[in-house]
Scaffold this motif. Sequence first.
Motif, PDB file in Angstrom:
ATOM      1  N   ASP A   1      -3.097 -11.799   0.097  1.00  0.00           N
ATOM      2  CA  ASP A   1      -2.413 -11.827   1.380  1.00  0.00           C
ATOM      3  C   ASP A   1      -1.634 -10.522   1.580  1.00  0.00           C
ATOM      4  OD1 ASP A   1      -1.216 -13.484   3.681  1.00  0.00           O
ATOM      5  OD2 ASP A   1       0.559 -12.802   2.561  1.00  0.00           O
ATOM      6  N   THR A   2      -1.779  -9.915   2.747  1.00  0.00           N
ATOM      7  CA  THR A   2      -1.151  -8.621   3.045  1.00  0.00           C
ATOM      8  C   THR A   2       0.356  -8.646   2.827  1.00  0.00           C
ATOM      9  OG1 THR A   2      -2.906  -7.990   4.561  1.00  0.00           O
ATOM     10  CG2 THR A   2      -0.790  -6.904   4.877  1.00  0.00           C
ATOM     11  N   ASP A   3       1.038  -9.666   3.305  1.00  0.00           N
ATOM     12  CA  ASP A   3       2.493  -9.731   3.143  1.00  0.00           C
ATOM     13  C   ASP A   3       2.910  -9.814   1.677  1.00  0.00           C
ATOM     14  OD1 ASP A   3       3.033  -9.519   5.871  1.00  0.00           O
ATOM     15  OD2 ASP A   3       2.968 -11.689   6.169  1.00  0.00           O
ATOM     16  N   THR A   4       2.112 -10.482   0.858  1.00  0.00           N
ATOM     17  CA  THR A   4       2.410 -10.574  -0.574  1.00  0.00           C
ATOM     18  C   THR A   4       2.260  -9.206  -1.237  1.00  0.00           C
ATOM     19  OG1 THR A   4       1.666 -12.872  -0.637  1.00  0.00           O
ATOM     20  CG2 THR A   4       1.742 -11.702  -2.742  1.00  0.00           C
ATOM     21  N   VAL A   5       1.198  -8.479  -0.891  1.00  0.00           N
ATOM     22  CA  VAL A   5       0.952  -7.161  -1.492  1.00  0.00           C
ATOM     23  C   VAL A   5       2.037  -6.170  -1.084  1.00  0.00           C
ATOM     24  CG1 VAL A   5      -0.635  -5.199  -1.569  1.00  0.00           C
ATOM     25  CG2 VAL A   5      -1.542  -7.539  -1.589  1.00  0.00           C
ATOM     26  N   LEU A   6       2.432  -6.196   0.164  1.00  0.00           N
ATOM     27  CA  LEU A   6       3.341  -5.177   0.695  1.00  0.00           C
ATOM     28  C   LEU A   6       4.804  -5.601   0.630  1.00  0.00           C
ATOM     29  CD1 LEU A   6       1.227  -3.976   3.747  1.00  0.00           C
ATOM     30  CD2 LEU A   6       1.241  -3.131   1.387  1.00  0.00           C
ATOM     31  N   TYR A   7       5.178  -6.282  -0.435  1.00  0.00           N
ATOM     32  CA  TYR A   7       6.545  -6.746  -0.615  1.00  0.00           C
ATOM     33  C   TYR A   7       7.222  -5.971  -1.741  1.00  0.00           C
ATOM     34  CZ  TYR A   7      10.531  -9.834  -1.115  1.00  0.00           C
ATOM     35  OH  TYR A   7      11.810 -10.324  -1.176  1.00  0.00           O
ATOM     36  N   ASP A   8       8.428  -5.498  -1.516  1.00  0.00           N
ATOM     37  CA  ASP A   8       9.249  -4.767  -2.491  1.00  0.00           C
ATOM     38  C   ASP A   8       8.563  -3.482  -2.974  1.00  0.00           C
ATOM     39  OD1 ASP A   8      11.669  -4.387  -3.785  1.00  0.00           O
ATOM     40  OD2 ASP A   8      11.044  -5.448  -5.599  1.00  0.00           O
ATOM     41  N   ILE A   9       8.102  -2.690  -2.014  1.00  0.00           N
ATOM     42  CA  ILE A   9       7.447  -1.411  -2.331  1.00  0.00           C
ATOM     43  C   ILE A   9       8.504  -0.332  -2.516  1.00  0.00           C
ATOM     44  CG2 ILE A   9       5.894   0.370  -1.460  1.00  0.00           C
ATOM     45  CD1 ILE A   9       4.478  -1.815   0.121  1.00  0.00           C
ATOM     46  N   HIS A  10       8.320   0.471  -3.554  1.00  0.00           N
ATOM     47  CA  HIS A  10       9.257   1.556  -3.864  1.00  0.00           C
ATOM     48  C   HIS A  10       8.660   2.930  -3.545  1.00  0.00           C
ATOM     49  CE1 HIS A  10      12.596   3.538  -5.814  1.00  0.00           C
ATOM     50  NE2 HIS A  10      11.772   4.175  -6.602  1.00  0.00           N
ATOM     51  N   GLU A  11       7.360   3.107  -3.768  1.00  0.00           N
ATOM     52  CA  GLU A  11       6.670   4.371  -3.482  1.00  0.00           C
ATOM     53  C   GLU A  11       5.368   4.085  -2.762  1.00  0.00           C
ATOM     54  OE1 GLU A  11       5.751   6.776  -6.924  1.00  0.00           O
ATOM     55  OE2 GLU A  11       7.805   6.616  -7.661  1.00  0.00           O
ATOM     56  N   VAL A  12       4.957   5.035  -1.899  1.00  0.00           N
ATOM     57  CA  VAL A  12       3.698   4.937  -1.172  1.00  0.00           C
ATOM     58  C   VAL A  12       3.011   6.290  -1.231  1.00  0.00           C
ATOM     59  CG1 VAL A  12       2.611   4.520   1.070  1.00  0.00           C
ATOM     60  CG2 VAL A  12       4.618   3.183   0.393  1.00  0.00           C
ATOM     61  N   HIS A  13       1.774   6.312  -1.712  1.00  0.00           N
ATOM     62  CA  HIS A  13       0.971   7.540  -1.786  1.00  0.00           C
ATOM     63  C   HIS A  13      -0.298   7.294  -0.970  1.00  0.00           C
ATOM     64  CE1 HIS A  13       3.506   9.036  -5.097  1.00  0.00           C
ATOM     65  NE2 HIS A  13       3.587   7.744  -5.400  1.00  0.00           N
ATOM     66  N   ILE A  14      -0.440   8.021   0.132  1.00  0.00           N
ATOM     67  CA  ILE A  14      -1.582   7.846   1.028  1.00  0.00           C
ATOM     68  C   ILE A  14      -2.631   8.895   0.688  1.00  0.00           C
ATOM     69  CG2 ILE A  14      -2.341   7.913   3.438  1.00  0.00           C
ATOM     70  CD1 ILE A  14       0.590   6.982   4.111  1.00  0.00           C
ATOM     71  N   CYS A  15      -3.861   8.436   0.435  1.00  0.00           N
ATOM     72  CA  CYS A  15      -4.945   9.325   0.023  1.00  0.00           C
ATOM     73  C   CYS A  15      -6.088   9.240   1.025  1.00  0.00           C
ATOM     74  CB  CYS A  15      -5.428   8.948  -1.371  1.00  0.00           C
ATOM     75  SG  CYS A  15      -4.106   9.063  -2.596  1.00  0.00           S
ATOM     76  N   VAL A  16      -6.351  10.351   1.689  1.00  0.00           N
ATOM     77  CA  VAL A  16      -7.371  10.429   2.726  1.00  0.00           C
ATOM     78  C   VAL A  16      -8.612  11.091   2.130  1.00  0.00           C
ATOM     79  CG1 VAL A  16      -7.921  11.341   5.020  1.00  0.00           C
ATOM     80  CG2 VAL A  16      -5.559  10.644   4.476  1.00  0.00           C
ATOM     81  N   PRO A  17      -9.748  10.399   2.126  1.00  0.00           N
ATOM     82  CA  PRO A  17     -10.964  10.998   1.569  1.00  0.00           C
ATOM     83  C   PRO A  17     -11.494  12.114   2.467  1.00  0.00           C
ATOM     84  CG  PRO A  17     -11.463   8.858   2.526  1.00  0.00           C
ATOM     85  CD  PRO A  17      -9.978   9.045   2.621  1.00  0.00           C
ATOM     86  N   SER A  18     -12.108  13.120   1.846  1.00  0.00           N
ATOM     87  CA  SER A  18     -12.711  14.211   2.613  1.00  0.00           C
ATOM     88  C   SER A  18     -13.975  13.721   3.313  1.00  0.00           C
ATOM     89  CB  SER A  18     -13.068  15.377   1.692  1.00  0.00           C
ATOM     90  OG  SER A  18     -14.146  14.997   0.845  1.00  0.00           O
ATOM     91  N   GLN A  19     -14.368  14.419   4.355  1.00  0.00           N
ATOM     92  CA  GLN A  19     -15.604  14.064   5.049  1.00  0.00           C
ATOM     93  C   GLN A  19     -16.794  14.238   4.119  1.00  0.00           C
ATOM     94  OE1 GLN A  19     -15.650  12.603   8.178  1.00  0.00           O
ATOM     95  NE2 GLN A  19     -17.707  12.123   7.477  1.00  0.00           N
ATOM     96  N   ASP A  20     -16.751  15.238   3.229  1.00  0.00           N
ATOM     97  CA  ASP A  20     -17.838  15.429   2.262  1.00  0.00           C
ATOM     98  C   ASP A  20     -17.994  14.215   1.351  1.00  0.00           C
ATOM     99  OD1 ASP A  20     -18.481  17.919   3.248  1.00  0.00           O
ATOM    100  OD2 ASP A  20     -17.406  19.027   1.666  1.00  0.00           O
ATOM    101  N   LEU A  21     -16.866  13.643   0.915  1.00  0.00           N
ATOM    102  CA  LEU A  21     -16.921  12.451   0.062  1.00  0.00           C
ATOM    103  C   LEU A  21     -17.469  11.267   0.843  1.00  0.00           C
ATOM    104  CD1 LEU A  21     -16.355  11.225  -2.711  1.00  0.00           C
ATOM    105  CD2 LEU A  21     -14.053  10.695  -1.923  1.00  0.00           C
ATOM    106  N   ILE A  22     -17.015  11.092   2.059  1.00  0.00           N
ATOM    107  CA  ILE A  22     -17.532   9.998   2.898  1.00  0.00           C
ATOM    108  C   ILE A  22     -19.047  10.154   3.100  1.00  0.00           C
ATOM    109  CG2 ILE A  22     -17.473   8.979   5.213  1.00  0.00           C
ATOM    110  CD1 ILE A  22     -14.449   9.717   5.239  1.00  0.00           C
ATOM    111  N   ASN A  23     -19.481  11.379   3.371  1.00  0.00           N
ATOM    112  CA  ASN A  23     -20.922  11.639   3.580  1.00  0.00           C
ATOM    113  C   ASN A  23     -21.747  11.341   2.340  1.00  0.00           C
ATOM    114  OD1 ASN A  23     -20.377  12.430   6.194  1.00  0.00           O
ATOM    115  ND2 ASN A  23     -20.408  14.621   5.727  1.00  0.00           N
ATOM    116  N   LYS A  24     -21.161  11.519   1.175  1.00  0.00           N
ATOM    117  CA  LYS A  24     -21.847  11.243  -0.093  1.00  0.00           C
ATOM    118  C   LYS A  24     -22.280   9.767  -0.175  1.00  0.00           C
ATOM    119  CE  LYS A  24     -20.879  11.180  -5.043  1.00  0.00           C
ATOM    120  NZ  LYS A  24     -19.900  11.450  -6.087  1.00  0.00           N
ATOM    121  N   TYR A  25     -21.532   8.887   0.465  1.00  0.00           N
ATOM    122  CA  TYR A  25     -21.801   7.454   0.398  1.00  0.00           C
ATOM    123  C   TYR A  25     -22.587   6.924   1.592  1.00  0.00           C
ATOM    124  CZ  TYR A  25     -18.889   7.085  -3.699  1.00  0.00           C
ATOM    125  OH  TYR A  25     -18.384   7.225  -4.968  1.00  0.00           O
TER     126      TYR A  25
END
Length: 195
Positions: A170-194
């Motif tokens: 459940d989204t609310d369970t996962v996103l409870y008491d978060i201390h750090e957030v690291h957002i990782c955006v894949p490159s278009q080359d990586l997306i194209n690989k798949y």
Amino acid sequence: NNSQTGTTQQESVNNGNIHKNSINGIEYKLMNQADAKWKNVKYPTRSGTIGSVGCMITSVAVVSSAYDKTMTPKKVMDAGYQHNYPSDSIPRFSANNFTCTMSSSSNKNTIIDNLKQGNVVVIKVKSASKFTGSQHYMALIDISSDGRQIFVGNSYDSGKGTYNRTGWFDTDTVLYDIHEVHICVPSQDLINKYK
């Protein structure tokens, strides 16, 4: 399927030790810091082993595995990764196939919006979270189409208990008491690989 217990919601998306992101098709190798292959490996610069304190390097390995399927927490450790943040290290271990930033906000909508774009988010939760009694890093790899569940690549998957596992929660369970957030955006080359 029970959204609270990590029961797989989308069987076609989760195949054994690989999870395929439902938005961009990128495949992530699911790893466990307590895996017998590396759980007893000691940190060279601090106390503890990968099995006892390796959730951050395991999360780095999971995300980096999108580029390199041979990636493991031990490889991350052997390459000298010790105390950096995931957002500093994931680009290094994925040959710059991700652009990662540490967010100053733990806003749920920011995390949900990024997951809906096919981005990966590594979070550190604190003791009030159901996933840990102290602090813990985990890779959020996917989100359901309605946004109500998140696929958690839990770096400590004991298979025991409700939350000590990898799977859909459940989204609310996962996103409870978060201390750090690291957002990782894949490159278009990586997306194209798949594609």
